[in-house]
Design a protein around this motif. Sequence first.
Motif, PDB file in Angstrom:
ATOM      1  N   PHE A 180      11.579   2.920  -2.515  1.00 30.19           N
ATOM      2  CA  PHE A 180      11.848   3.855  -1.418  1.00 30.19           C
ATOM      3  C   PHE A 180      10.644   3.986  -0.493  1.00 30.19           C
ATOM      4  N   ALA A 181       9.438   3.854  -1.049  1.00 33.94           N
ATOM      5  CA  ALA A 181       8.232   3.906  -0.221  1.00 33.94           C
ATOM      6  C   ALA A 181       8.241   2.791   0.817  1.00 33.94           C
ATOM      7  N   GLY A 182       8.674   1.608   0.412  1.00 34.38           N
ATOM      8  CA  GLY A 182       8.770   0.502   1.361  1.00 34.38           C
ATOM      9  C   GLY A 182       9.735   0.815   2.488  1.00 34.38           C
ATOM     10  N   LEU A 183      10.853   1.434   2.151  1.00 35.37           N
ATOM     11  CA  LEU A 183      11.834   1.818   3.177  1.00 35.37           C
ATOM     12  C   LEU A 183      11.280   2.903   4.103  1.00 35.37           C
ATOM     13  N   PHE A 184      10.598   3.889   3.519  1.00 35.94           N
ATOM     14  CA  PHE A 184      10.018   4.958   4.332  1.00 35.94           C
ATOM     15  C   PHE A 184       8.916   4.414   5.238  1.00 35.94           C
ATOM     16  N   LYS A 240       8.204   7.102 -15.777  1.00 38.93           N
ATOM     17  CA  LYS A 240       8.412   5.848 -16.502  1.00 38.93           C
ATOM     18  C   LYS A 240       8.242   4.691 -15.530  1.00 38.93           C
ATOM     19  N   ALA A 241       8.097   3.483 -16.063  1.00 40.33           N
ATOM     20  CA  ALA A 241       7.876   2.301 -15.225  1.00 40.33           C
ATOM     21  C   ALA A 241       9.028   2.091 -14.245  1.00 40.33           C
ATOM     22  N   TRP A 242      10.262   2.249 -14.689  1.00 43.43           N
ATOM     23  CA  TRP A 242      11.402   2.019 -13.785  1.00 43.43           C
ATOM     24  C   TRP A 242      11.437   3.071 -12.679  1.00 43.43           C
ATOM     25  N   GLU A 243      10.978   4.295 -12.976  1.00 45.09           N
ATOM     26  CA  GLU A 243      10.923   5.328 -11.942  1.00 45.09           C
ATOM     27  C   GLU A 243       9.832   5.007 -10.919  1.00 45.09           C
ATOM     28  N   ALA A 244       8.719   4.483 -11.407  1.00 45.40           N
ATOM     29  CA  ALA A 244       7.643   4.079 -10.497  1.00 45.40           C
ATOM     30  C   ALA A 244       8.117   2.968  -9.568  1.00 45.40           C
ATOM     31  N   MET A 245       8.898   2.034 -10.089  1.00 45.12           N
ATOM     32  CA  MET A 245       9.433   0.958  -9.250  1.00 45.12           C
ATOM     33  C   MET A 245      10.414   1.511  -8.224  1.00 45.12           C
ATOM     34  N   LEU A 292       0.825  -1.212   0.000  1.00 46.59           N
ATOM     35  CA  LEU A 292       0.000   0.000   0.000  1.00 46.59           C
ATOM     36  C   LEU A 292       0.858   1.260   0.000  1.00 46.59           C
ATOM     37  N   ALA A 293       1.964   1.233   0.729  1.00 45.71           N
ATOM     38  CA  ALA A 293       2.865   2.385   0.778  1.00 45.71           C
ATOM     39  C   ALA A 293       3.401   2.708  -0.611  1.00 45.71           C
ATOM     40  N   GLY A 294       3.772   1.678  -1.364  1.00 43.46           N
ATOM     41  CA  GLY A 294       4.239   1.895  -2.728  1.00 43.46           C
ATOM     42  C   GLY A 294       3.159   2.487  -3.609  1.00 43.46           C
ATOM     43  N   LEU A 295       1.934   2.016  -3.441  1.00 42.84           N
ATOM     44  CA  LEU A 295       0.818   2.554  -4.234  1.00 42.84           C
ATOM     45  C   LEU A 295       0.530   4.003  -3.868  1.00 42.84           C
ATOM     46  N   VAL A 296       0.571   4.309  -2.580  1.00 39.66           N
ATOM     47  CA  VAL A 296       0.363   5.687  -2.135  1.00 39.66           C
ATOM     48  C   VAL A 296       1.429   6.593  -2.735  1.00 39.66           C
ATOM     49  N   ALA A 297       2.680   6.130  -2.705  1.00 35.53           N
ATOM     50  CA  ALA A 297       3.790   6.969  -3.144  1.00 35.53           C
ATOM     51  C   ALA A 297       3.781   7.254  -4.637  1.00 35.53           C
ATOM     52  N   VAL A 298       3.324   6.319  -5.437  1.00 33.85           N
ATOM     53  CA  VAL A 298       3.382   6.526  -6.888  1.00 33.85           C
ATOM     54  C   VAL A 298       2.136   7.221  -7.429  1.00 33.85           C
ATOM     55  N   THR A 299       1.107   7.329  -6.631  1.00 36.74           N
ATOM     56  CA  THR A 299      -0.153   7.892  -7.105  1.00 36.74           C
ATOM     57  C   THR A 299      -0.027   9.338  -7.572  1.00 36.74           C
ATOM     58  N   ALA A 300       0.735  10.148  -6.867  1.00 35.21           N
ATOM     59  CA  ALA A 300       0.823  11.571  -7.205  1.00 35.21           C
ATOM     60  C   ALA A 300       1.476  11.819  -8.558  1.00 35.21           C
ATOM     61  N   CYS A 301       2.335  10.912  -8.992  1.00 37.94           N
ATOM     62  CA  CYS A 301       3.077  11.176 -10.229  1.00 37.94           C
ATOM     63  C   CYS A 301       2.962  10.052 -11.247  1.00 37.94           C
ATOM     64  N   CYS A 302       1.971   9.186 -11.110  1.00 41.72           N
ATOM     65  CA  CYS A 302       1.909   8.005 -11.970  1.00 41.72           C
ATOM     66  C   CYS A 302       1.750   8.343 -13.457  1.00 41.72           C
ATOM     67  N   SER A 303       1.214   9.489 -13.777  1.00 41.57           N
ATOM     68  CA  SER A 303       1.021   9.819 -15.193  1.00 41.57           C
ATOM     69  C   SER A 303       2.243  10.495 -15.814  1.00 41.57           C
ATOM     70  N   THR A 304       3.252  10.792 -15.020  1.00 43.55           N
ATOM     71  CA  THR A 304       4.413  11.509 -15.555  1.00 43.55           C
ATOM     72  C   THR A 304       5.728  10.780 -15.349  1.00 43.55           C
TER      73      THR A 304
END
Length: 163
Positions: free
Chosen positions: A38-42, A28-33, A14-26
């Motif tokens: 980092f979301a998991g670490l945070f 690349k896939a590797w940046e989202a990963m 869920l943390a990863g999903l929360v973190a990528v939501t704000a910028c998911c449209s801008t």
Amino acid sequence: PRLLDVGGFCNGILAGLVAVTACCSTVKAWEAMLIGFFAGLFYQGASMLLPRLQIDDVVDAFGVHGANGAWAVLAAGLFGEPDALHGGNGLFYGGDQFRVQLMGFIIITLWSGGLSFLILLPLRLIGFLRLSNHFQEKGADLMEHSPVKAYNQNVPQDAGDAA
């Protein structure tokens, strides 16, 4: 054998999903990963920090939504690619979106923190934020939230130690 924390595992996702939501449209896939990594670490860091600060967050809501909501706002200013679908302006691509996102983070933190303080401090001072000792001893779930049948009272105390 070591026991796995399924709730923590799910909260990390869920943390990863929360973190990528704000910028998911801008991004690349590797940046989202990378953002999700980092979301998991945070999440883990926030989850381990709160008990040390004697803050009770039994569902790790702050670790999932607070820490990674902040990371999401900042990541949007770092990674947004100008050629993406909605045209990002991230710092890593020579853009200036990061300073806007940082200011947004500061304003959001001050606004929500300030209002929470103004509302919750008086409630704490008059004792409305704490359950009675009776409720705390029995457990709020058992006393008020869940049906009694959700709790199997016949399970031996050492059942989790077997294996």
